[in-house]
Scaffold this motif. Structure first.
Motif, PDB file in Angstrom:
ATOM      1  N   ALA A 101       0.903  -1.210   0.103  1.00 18.52           N
ATOM      2  CA  ALA A 101       0.125   0.061  -0.071  1.00 18.52           C
ATOM      3  C   ALA A 101       1.038   1.215  -0.029  1.00 18.52           C
ATOM      4  CB  ALA A 101      -1.054  -0.008   1.375  1.00 18.52           C
ATOM      5  N   VAL A 102       1.254   1.568  -1.063  1.00 18.87           N
ATOM      6  CA  VAL A 102       2.123   2.648  -1.446  1.00 18.87           C
ATOM      7  C   VAL A 102       1.497   4.047  -1.043  1.00 18.87           C
ATOM      8  CG1 VAL A 102       3.944   3.681  -3.016  1.00 18.87           C
ATOM      9  CG2 VAL A 102       3.261   1.241  -3.128  1.00 18.87           C
ATOM     10  N   ASN A 103       1.569   4.541  -0.118  1.00 12.60           N
ATOM     11  CA  ASN A 103       1.090   5.835   0.700  1.00 12.60           C
ATOM     12  C   ASN A 103       1.682   7.027   0.664  1.00 12.60           C
ATOM     13  OD1 ASN A 103       2.234   4.702   2.706  1.00 12.60           O
ATOM     14  ND2 ASN A 103       1.095   5.229   4.238  1.00 12.60           N
ATOM     15  N   GLY A 104       2.936   6.949  -0.240  1.00 12.50           N
ATOM     16  CA  GLY A 104       3.868   8.129  -0.321  1.00 12.50           C
ATOM     17  C   GLY A 104       4.870   7.703  -1.470  1.00 12.50           C
ATOM     18  N   ALA A 105       5.714   8.830  -1.222  1.00 15.39           N
ATOM     19  CA  ALA A 105       6.672   8.433  -2.538  1.00 15.39           C
ATOM     20  C   ALA A 105       7.621   7.136  -2.349  1.00 15.39           C
ATOM     21  CB  ALA A 105       7.796   9.730  -2.497  1.00 15.39           C
ATOM     22  N   ALA A 106       7.853   6.590  -3.476  1.00  9.79           N
ATOM     23  CA  ALA A 106       8.550   5.156  -3.469  1.00  9.79           C
ATOM     24  C   ALA A 106       9.831   5.290  -4.374  1.00  9.79           C
ATOM     25  CB  ALA A 106       7.581   4.195  -3.535  1.00  9.79           C
TER      26      ALA A 106
ATOM     27  N   SER B 200      -3.044   8.613  -4.828  1.00  8.59           N
ATOM     28  CA  SER B 200      -2.706   9.738  -5.834  1.00  8.59           C
ATOM     29  C   SER B 200      -1.866  10.429  -5.128  1.00  8.59           C
ATOM     30  CB  SER B 200      -4.020  10.225  -6.494  1.00  8.59           C
ATOM     31  OG  SER B 200      -4.672  10.803  -5.564  1.00  8.59           O
ATOM     32  N   LYS B 201      -1.283  11.386  -6.584  1.00 11.09           N
ATOM     33  CA  LYS B 201      -0.270  12.731  -6.227  1.00 11.09           C
ATOM     34  C   LYS B 201       0.945  12.107  -5.296  1.00 11.09           C
ATOM     35  CE  LYS B 201      -3.701  16.218  -5.849  1.00 11.09           C
ATOM     36  NZ  LYS B 201      -4.952  15.412  -5.707  1.00 11.09           N
ATOM     37  N   ASN B 202       1.551  10.870  -5.877  1.00  8.08           N
ATOM     38  CA  ASN B 202       2.937  10.526  -5.383  1.00  8.08           C
ATOM     39  C   ASN B 202       3.577   9.983  -6.513  1.00  8.08           C
ATOM     40  OD1 ASN B 202       3.217  10.646  -2.447  1.00  8.08           O
ATOM     41  ND2 ASN B 202       1.202   9.270  -2.405  1.00  8.08           N
ATOM     42  N   VAL B 203       4.806   9.558  -6.232  1.00  6.28           N
ATOM     43  CA  VAL B 203       5.672   9.354  -7.410  1.00  6.28           C
ATOM     44  C   VAL B 203       6.194   7.780  -6.795  1.00  6.28           C
ATOM     45  CG1 VAL B 203       6.410  11.224  -8.198  1.00  6.28           C
ATOM     46  CG2 VAL B 203       7.603  10.498  -6.108  1.00  6.28           C
TER      47      VAL B 203
ATOM     48  N   GLN C 185      16.593   6.347 -17.795  1.00  8.47           N
ATOM     49  CA  GLN C 185      16.266   7.855 -17.710  1.00  8.47           C
ATOM     50  C   GLN C 185      16.026   8.217 -15.983  1.00  8.47           C
ATOM     51  OE1 GLN C 185      13.133   9.429 -20.343  1.00  8.47           O
ATOM     52  NE2 GLN C 185      14.338   8.159 -21.950  1.00  8.47           N
ATOM     53  N   GLY C 186      16.241   7.428 -15.270  1.00  5.86           N
ATOM     54  CA  GLY C 186      15.914   7.378 -13.802  1.00  5.86           C
ATOM     55  C   GLY C 186      14.283   7.954 -13.570  1.00  5.86           C
ATOM     56  N   THR C 187      13.510   7.751 -14.379  1.00  8.99           N
ATOM     57  CA  THR C 187      12.214   8.214 -14.239  1.00  8.99           C
ATOM     58  C   THR C 187      11.277   7.753 -13.050  1.00  8.99           C
ATOM     59  OG1 THR C 187      11.960   7.996 -16.663  1.00  8.99           O
ATOM     60  CG2 THR C 187       9.944   8.584 -15.389  1.00  8.99           C
ATOM     61  N   LEU C 188      10.807   8.873 -12.180  1.00  8.35           N
ATOM     62  CA  LEU C 188       9.879   8.755 -11.240  1.00  8.35           C
ATOM     63  C   LEU C 188       8.523   8.922 -11.977  1.00  8.35           C
ATOM     64  CD1 LEU C 188      11.606  10.487  -8.258  1.00  8.35           C
ATOM     65  CD2 LEU C 188      11.420   7.705  -8.543  1.00  8.35           C
ATOM     66  N   LEU C 189       7.560   7.847 -11.789  1.00  9.21           N
ATOM     67  CA  LEU C 189       6.304   8.060 -12.568  1.00  9.21           C
ATOM     68  C   LEU C 189       5.315   8.552 -11.483  1.00  9.21           C
ATOM     69  CD1 LEU C 189       5.986   4.628 -14.394  1.00  9.21           C
ATOM     70  CD2 LEU C 189       6.520   7.076 -15.250  1.00  9.21           C
ATOM     71  N   SER C 190       4.385   9.348 -11.966  1.00  5.17           N
ATOM     72  CA  SER C 190       2.963   9.806 -11.199  1.00  5.17           C
ATOM     73  C   SER C 190       2.434   8.357 -10.952  1.00  5.17           C
ATOM     74  CB  SER C 190       2.248  10.838 -11.850  1.00  5.17           C
ATOM     75  OG  SER C 190       1.601  10.281 -13.136  1.00  5.17           O
ATOM     76  N   THR C 191       1.495   8.584  -9.911  1.00 13.01           N
ATOM     77  CA  THR C 191       0.493   7.447  -9.748  1.00 13.01           C
ATOM     78  C   THR C 191      -0.326   6.938 -10.953  1.00 13.01           C
ATOM     79  OG1 THR C 191       0.261   8.391  -7.344  1.00 13.01           O
ATOM     80  CG2 THR C 191      -1.181   6.682  -8.073  1.00 13.01           C
ATOM     81  N   GLU C 192      -0.760   8.175 -11.705  1.00  9.11           N
ATOM     82  CA  GLU C 192      -1.341   7.905 -12.781  1.00  9.11           C
ATOM     83  C   GLU C 192      -0.593   7.128 -13.857  1.00  9.11           C
ATOM     84  OE1 GLU C 192      -1.357  10.751 -11.072  1.00  9.11           O
ATOM     85  OE2 GLU C 192      -3.433  10.450 -10.198  1.00  9.11           O
ATOM     86  N   ASP C 193       0.625   7.387 -14.104  1.00  6.94           N
ATOM     87  CA  ASP C 193       1.412   6.963 -15.010  1.00  6.94           C
ATOM     88  C   ASP C 193       1.957   5.409 -14.715  1.00  6.94           C
ATOM     89  OD1 ASP C 193       1.196   9.182 -16.802  1.00  6.94           O
ATOM     90  OD2 ASP C 193       3.049   9.907 -16.070  1.00  6.94           O
ATOM     91  N   ALA C 194       1.849   5.247 -13.514  1.00  7.43           N
ATOM     92  CA  ALA C 194       2.485   4.102 -12.999  1.00  7.43           C
ATOM     93  C   ALA C 194       1.492   3.091 -13.285  1.00  7.43           C
ATOM     94  CB  ALA C 194       2.611   4.123 -11.426  1.00  7.43           C
TER      95      ALA C 194
END
Ligand SMILES: CCCCC/C=C\C/C=C\C=C\CC(=O)SCCNC(=O)CCNC(=O)[C@H](O)C(C)(C)COP(=O)(O)OP(=O)(O)OC[C@H]1O[C@@H](n2cnc3c(N)ncnc32)[C@H](O)[C@@H]1OP(=O)(O)O
Length: 177
Positions: A96-101, A119-122, A157-166
């Motif tokens: 349950a990813v409730n913050g940045a990961a 939502s609104k996490n990476v 690219q070391g990308t951090l995805l938004s919740t929606e993109d993930a």
């Protein structure tokens, strides 16, 4: 690490190392011990989450500043041990990813069977952004989850995805508010 039993079979396992649950050697040891203890106690599943607003900031970079060879070796052993324990656990594991990961925080989530995220996490493996490349087993976890080509692009690219993109690329399974 704290454990709350939701029933006799399901446990909520919370990382509780403020401010950002950086994975120190002790936290990794505590997580591994907790999972092993729950497996020994006839529990069927766990929800891995955080008791703060960050899921997990990855490896504790402060602990890795000027470490001794001996410490690096034991730290690395603990990291691999945690991954093997979580990834191969007989328990049903839900992150349950409730913050940045970022980085090893993402590794923890990808080692679980199912991922839900607020939502609104990476989430992602951003190691190349600071000049490192993730260890091979992080790479394989990512490739197994999102496919090899997508993983290659994200890791290079070391990308951090938004919740929606993930969710869109299958890195997570569900968005939970
Ligand atoms: C055993 C040998 C290993 C060698 C490695 C070699 C090969 C492997 C290659 C790579 C593997 C890498 C895996 C990793 O996990 S590296 C860690 C990568 N992590 C990050 O890039 C995350 C960095 N942090 C953030 O982006 C933000 O902090 C975060 C979004 C998580 C939270 O933001 P927020 O605004 O809430 O909080 P901050 O103000 O930024 O931070 C608060 C506090 O926490 C400290 N901190 C943050 N992250 C870490 C960390 N990973 N380790 C230690 N400390 C961390 C931050 O410095 C602040 O401290 P202070 O200023 O309040 O004292």
């Amino acid at each position: 690490v704290t454990v709350e039993m939701k029933s006799s079979k399901v446990a909520i396992v919370r990382m509780n190392r403020p401010p950002v649950n950086a994975l120190s050697k002790d936290l990794m040891h505590g997580l591994r011990r907790t999972i092993c203890d729950l497996e020994d106690n006839d529990v069927k599943g766990i929800v891995l989450t955080s008791s703060s607003k960050v899921f997990c900031a990855g490896l504790d970079l402060a602990e890795l500043l000027n470490p001794t060879q001996e410490f690096v070796s034991s730290f690395w052993k603990e990291l691999q041990g945690l991954w093997i324990t979580l990834y191969s656990s007989r328990l049903v594991t839900v992150a349950a990813v409730n913050g940045a990961a970022p980085a090893a925080g993402c590794m923890l989530a990808l080692s679980c069977d199912y991922r839900m995220m607020s939502s609104k996490n990476v989430i992602g493996m951003n190691e190349t952004k600071f000049g490192l490349f993730p260890p091979p087993w992080f790479v394989e976890l990512m490739a197994d989850t999102v496919g090899r080509r997508k993983a290659e692009m994200l890791l290079l690219q070391g990308t951090l995805l938004s919740t929606e993109d993930a969710l869109a690329c299958g890195m997570i399974d569900q968005i939970v508010e």
